[in-house]
Design an enzyme around this catalytic site. Structure first.
Site, PDB file in Angstrom:
ATOM      1  N   GLU A   1       0.973   8.392  -4.214  1.00 14.47           N
ATOM      2  CA  GLU A   1       0.866   9.258  -3.025  1.00 14.47           C
ATOM      3  C   GLU A   1       1.409  10.667  -3.263  1.00 14.47           C
ATOM      4  O   GLU A   1       2.440  11.058  -2.713  1.00 14.47           O
ATOM      5  CB  GLU A   1       1.582   8.614  -1.832  1.00 14.47           C
ATOM      6  CG  GLU A   1       0.926   7.344  -1.366  1.00 14.47           C
ATOM      7  CD  GLU A   1       1.533   6.796  -0.075  1.00 14.47           C
ATOM      8  OE1 GLU A   1       2.697   7.094   0.218  1.00 14.47           O
ATOM      9  OE2 GLU A   1       0.819   6.055   0.631  1.00 14.47           O
TER      10      GLU A   1
ATOM     11  N   GLU B   1      -3.448  -0.217  -1.107  1.00 12.15           N
ATOM     12  CA  GLU B   1      -2.345  -0.760  -0.316  1.00 12.15           C
ATOM     13  C   GLU B   1      -2.867  -0.994   1.089  1.00 12.15           C
ATOM     14  O   GLU B   1      -3.102  -0.044   1.837  1.00 12.15           O
ATOM     15  CB  GLU B   1      -1.174   0.224  -0.249  1.00 12.15           C
ATOM     16  CG  GLU B   1      -0.517   0.505  -1.575  1.00 12.15           C
ATOM     17  CD  GLU B   1       0.673   1.457  -1.449  1.00 12.15           C
ATOM     18  OE1 GLU B   1       1.125   1.748  -0.325  1.00 12.15           O
ATOM     19  OE2 GLU B   1       1.149   1.927  -2.504  1.00 12.15           O
TER      20      GLU B   1
HETATM   21  C1  GLA Z   1       3.171   3.970   0.883  1.00 11.18           C
HETATM   22  C2  GLA Z   1       3.610   3.808  -0.535  1.00 11.18           C
HETATM   23  C3  GLA Z   1       4.213   2.484  -0.844  1.00 11.18           C
HETATM   24  C4  GLA Z   1       5.099   2.037   0.268  1.00 11.18           C
HETATM   25  C5  GLA Z   1       4.344   2.015   1.553  1.00 11.18           C
HETATM   26  C6  GLA Z   1       5.185   1.572   2.720  1.00 11.18           C
HETATM   27  O1  GLA Z   1       1.861   3.782   1.130  1.00 11.18           O
HETATM   28  O2  GLA Z   1       2.598   4.072  -1.443  1.00 11.18           O
HETATM   29  O3  GLA Z   1       4.955   2.577  -2.026  1.00 11.18           O
HETATM   30  O4  GLA Z   1       6.170   2.905   0.347  1.00 11.18           O
HETATM   31  O5  GLA Z   1       3.897   3.314   1.841  1.00 11.18           O
HETATM   32  O6  GLA Z   1       6.136   2.512   3.075  1.00 11.18           O
END
Ligand code: GLA
Length: 665
Positions: free
Chosen positions: A143, A300
């Site tokens: 991210e 995710e």
């Molecule tokens: C993001 C991150 C993960 C985790 C999730 C939940 O999407 O990529 O590593 O931190 O949020 O907070």
């Protein structure tokens, strides 16, 4: 192969547990895991000493169950030994404060020292896993985002602007630095738009936002170069944050990746009151699909209540499955859940995985396990099939950045406006692609460019060409106001689109939140339609060639045109001059679809979503019930539901949160 899996952190748990995890994963139908994206201190515990044996052991346990691996490069969470090397490694926030160690993403993307350590760890990982039969791809970092305002970035920014402008006099002229005596005599005088400098020069601020985005793109490229050279057989991706994330130009970030991946958390700690709406989720899917005009991975997907300090509402029964199928319906070719087991410690103690802290395979695990059985059956028939959209919406990160600098009206939000318009097409079950302003639009019957505030000459030419050749273009208020350097154009608005829209903006009004206007439709096509209310930003239009579609009914501009329609070349251009609510865009979407000869894929009641994917000539129809009640739909022909093999015809009931994947029998 349709990949179905989970994000896994074996390093958080005793090794004796790993075989049990792998077995449970396999029983859930998982065939992929993402590993190691935060495990830098496990792979390089001290400078220059690399240890992959633990990861090798974890991978071989997974491999025994035929589970493939996507490896994350761990650069989002640098270890303390590295960040202790220099305070300069830390990012500086917009208010001039340096972030401190203790969370993640603390680093400055332009720091040469950080690059050096990045190169080392990525090279070592890539060399170690290049020929590993279980490894199929890489996720770079995690991210990307957040702008850095440190002295290194300041210097790099000066070099960046130098490459963009021929000389300082061009820069001074384009940014209009004569205003308030900002004329620069030396590149080194160019400052950063820190909040301590109050409202900055819009030209400088926009260029800085572009530079920040380019900085992450370049930092990602540094890693891509290593991975491509060392691991030619593996794919490379990055996990993006959907339509909502607004600090990076995602089109640029996606360009050199093999595929785009999305992270999605419809229920999270920051929105306790409501779940992200299906249309917002669909917009994120469409954006991810649009970045490279290809299918994407869900890297995710929420698998439990999300939360750091507090705990969000837990996904209701059926919700996780429905979210997963919704993203598949919009072009996901893999679903990976975040995370396997909830961490006992760390900031994300309450960001739940499929298993709770105690590792008991409970309701959420069972739900996904049932889905695993389905995916085994249908995944192969879905993967690689295409979403074909007759409509496109133009997403301009330049305009988005420009509105971040100057929202024009406190109640105006570019992303909300964009979503509001998208939603009206979503509700009519019309698939929409999200495209960049310069993308080839010739495949679309209808193109909507909401608030295309900043318009380049190439962008304007692209839209003109599209209309000329027979397309229907829709633009909305505050379009064509800015040129490439974020200066206001000197022509009558909508500037470079005035001719194609056959209209000029005579004057504009920015309303307070207690002020409203209303519209009256004048075209007979709208007979019987109620007068929608509008507000926020109102362009008062003067047609030069266009026909009036609707007029304002209040204020000093009552009777003046608010919406117009122009014939241009073989096509048409519609100008919607004011910000409306859902009702306005619903009515207009209906009208536009009729004009474009487009029809919903299937007529279904509210709360049901219908999309199509095409495997060659074979159509897959996804029907999703977003309601908590059973719903009835009427099928137009005889279908087989791939999920259970049953033949369906005529009236069909769909369970709450139910999903059908239909093909013609
Ligand atoms: C993001 C991150 C993960 C985790 C999730 C939940 O999407 O990529 O590593 O931190 O949020 O907070």
């Amino acid at each position: 192969m349709f990949y179905f899996g989970v994000d896994y952190y074996p390093e958080h748990w005793p090794e004796e547990r790993w075989p049990i995890d792998a077995k449970l994963m396999s029983e859930a139908g998982f065939n992929v895991v993402r590993l190691a994206e935060f495990a830098w201190s496990m792979m390089e515990p001290v400078k220059g000493s690399f240890t992959f044996d633990w990861l090798d052991r974890a991978i071989s346990i997974l491999q025994a169950y035929d589970i493939k691996v996507v490896l994350g490069t761990p650069t989002a969470s640098p270890p303390p030994w590295l960040m202790g090397k220099s305070p300069d490694l830390f990012r500086v926030r917009e208010d001039g404060m340096r972030v401190t160690y203790g969370n993640r993403r603390e680093y400055c993307p332009n720091q040469p020292l950080y690059h050096e350590y990045t190169r080392r760890i990525v090279t070592k990982m890539a060399e170690h896993y290049a020929d590993h039969p279980a490894v199929i791809g890489w996720q770079i970092d995690n991210e990307f985002g957040e702008r850095c305002y440190c002295p290194v970035c300041a210097q790099k920014f000066q070099t960046w602007v130098r490459s963009r402008y021929e000389d300082l006099s061009e820069l001074n002229q384009k940014w209009g630095t004569i205003f308030w005596s900002h004329v620069y005599n030396d590149w080194a005088e160019i400052p950063l738009p820190l909040t301590t400098g109050a409202s900055p020069n819009p030209g400088l601020a926009l260029d800085f936002y572009r530079f920040c985005s380019d900085s992450y793109v370049a930092y990602q490229q540094l890693q891509i170069n290593i991975l491509r050279a060392k691991c030619p057989g593996h794919f490379i991706t990055h996990d993006l944050m959907g339509f909502g994330y607004d600090r990076l130009n995602y089109f640029d970030l996606a360009r050199n990746l093999d595929l785009v991946a999305l992270n999605s958390y419809p229920r999270n700690q920051w929105a306790m009151e409501e779940c992200t709406s299906p249309s917002q989720l669909a917009l994120s899917h469409a954006t991810m699909r649009g970045l490279k005009r290809q299918n994407f991975w869900m890297m995710e997907q929420q698998a439990g209540p999300g939360g750091w300090e507090i705990i969000s509402v837990t996904p209701r029964p059926g919700e996780m499955r429905l979210w997963a199928y919704q993203s598949i319906a919009h072009g996901a070719d893999a679903i990976v859940f975040f995370r396997w087991r909830t961490a006992r410690y760390g900031t994300e103690q309450y960001w739940h995985g499929l298993l709770d802290h105690d590792a008991h395979p409970g309701r959420r695990y069972e739900e996904i396990k049932r889905m695993g059985v389905e995916i085994k059956k249908v995944g192969g028939q879905i993967v690689g099939s295409q979403v074909k959209s007759p409509v496109a919406m133009v997403l301009s990160y330049d305009s988005r950045f420009a509105f971040q600098i100057q929202p024009n009206n406190p109640d105006f939000s570019y992303p909300d406006h964009f979503h509001q318009v998208y939603r009206s097409f979503y509700q009519q079950h019309i698939s929409v692609d999200i495209t960049a302003p310069n993308a080839d639009l010739s495949a679309y019957k209808l193109v909507i460019a909401p608030a295309l505030h900043l318009l380049t000459e190439a962008g304007a030419e692209n839209l003109k060409r599209y209309v000329q050749a027979g397309g229907i273009l829709v633009v909305t208020q505050r379009t064509g106001v800015k040129d490439e350097t974020n200066a206001v154009v000197h022509q009558r608005l909508p500037g470079l689109l005035a001719e194609v829209c056959g209209v000029e903006v005579e004057e504009y009004d920015s309303l307070s939140s207690s002020m409203q206007n209303a519209l009256e439709f004048v075209l007979p096509d709208f007979a019987g339609k109620a007068s929608p209310s509008v507000g926020v930003l109102c362009d008062i239009l003067k047609p030069t060639n266009a026909t009036v579609v609707a007029r304002y009914t209040r204020e000093f501009y009552a009777g003046k045109p608010a919406i117009t329609l122009n014939q241009y070349g073989e096509g048409q251009a519609v100008y919607i001059g004011a910000v409306g609510d859902g009702q306005l865009y619903d009515v207009l979407a209906g009208w536009l679809l009729e004009r474009s000869g487009l029809q919903p894929v299937l007529a279904v009641p509210e709360g049901i979503e219908v999309t199509e994917r095409w495997q060659g000539e074979r159509r897959l129809l996804f029907v999703l019930n977003h309601m908590e009640q059973q719903q009835k739909i009427e099928l137009d022909m005889s279908y087989t539901n791939l999920l259970d093999g049953k033949t369906l015809i005529g009236e069909v009931q769909i369970e709450p949160q139910g999903v059908l994947i239909l093909t013609a029998t």
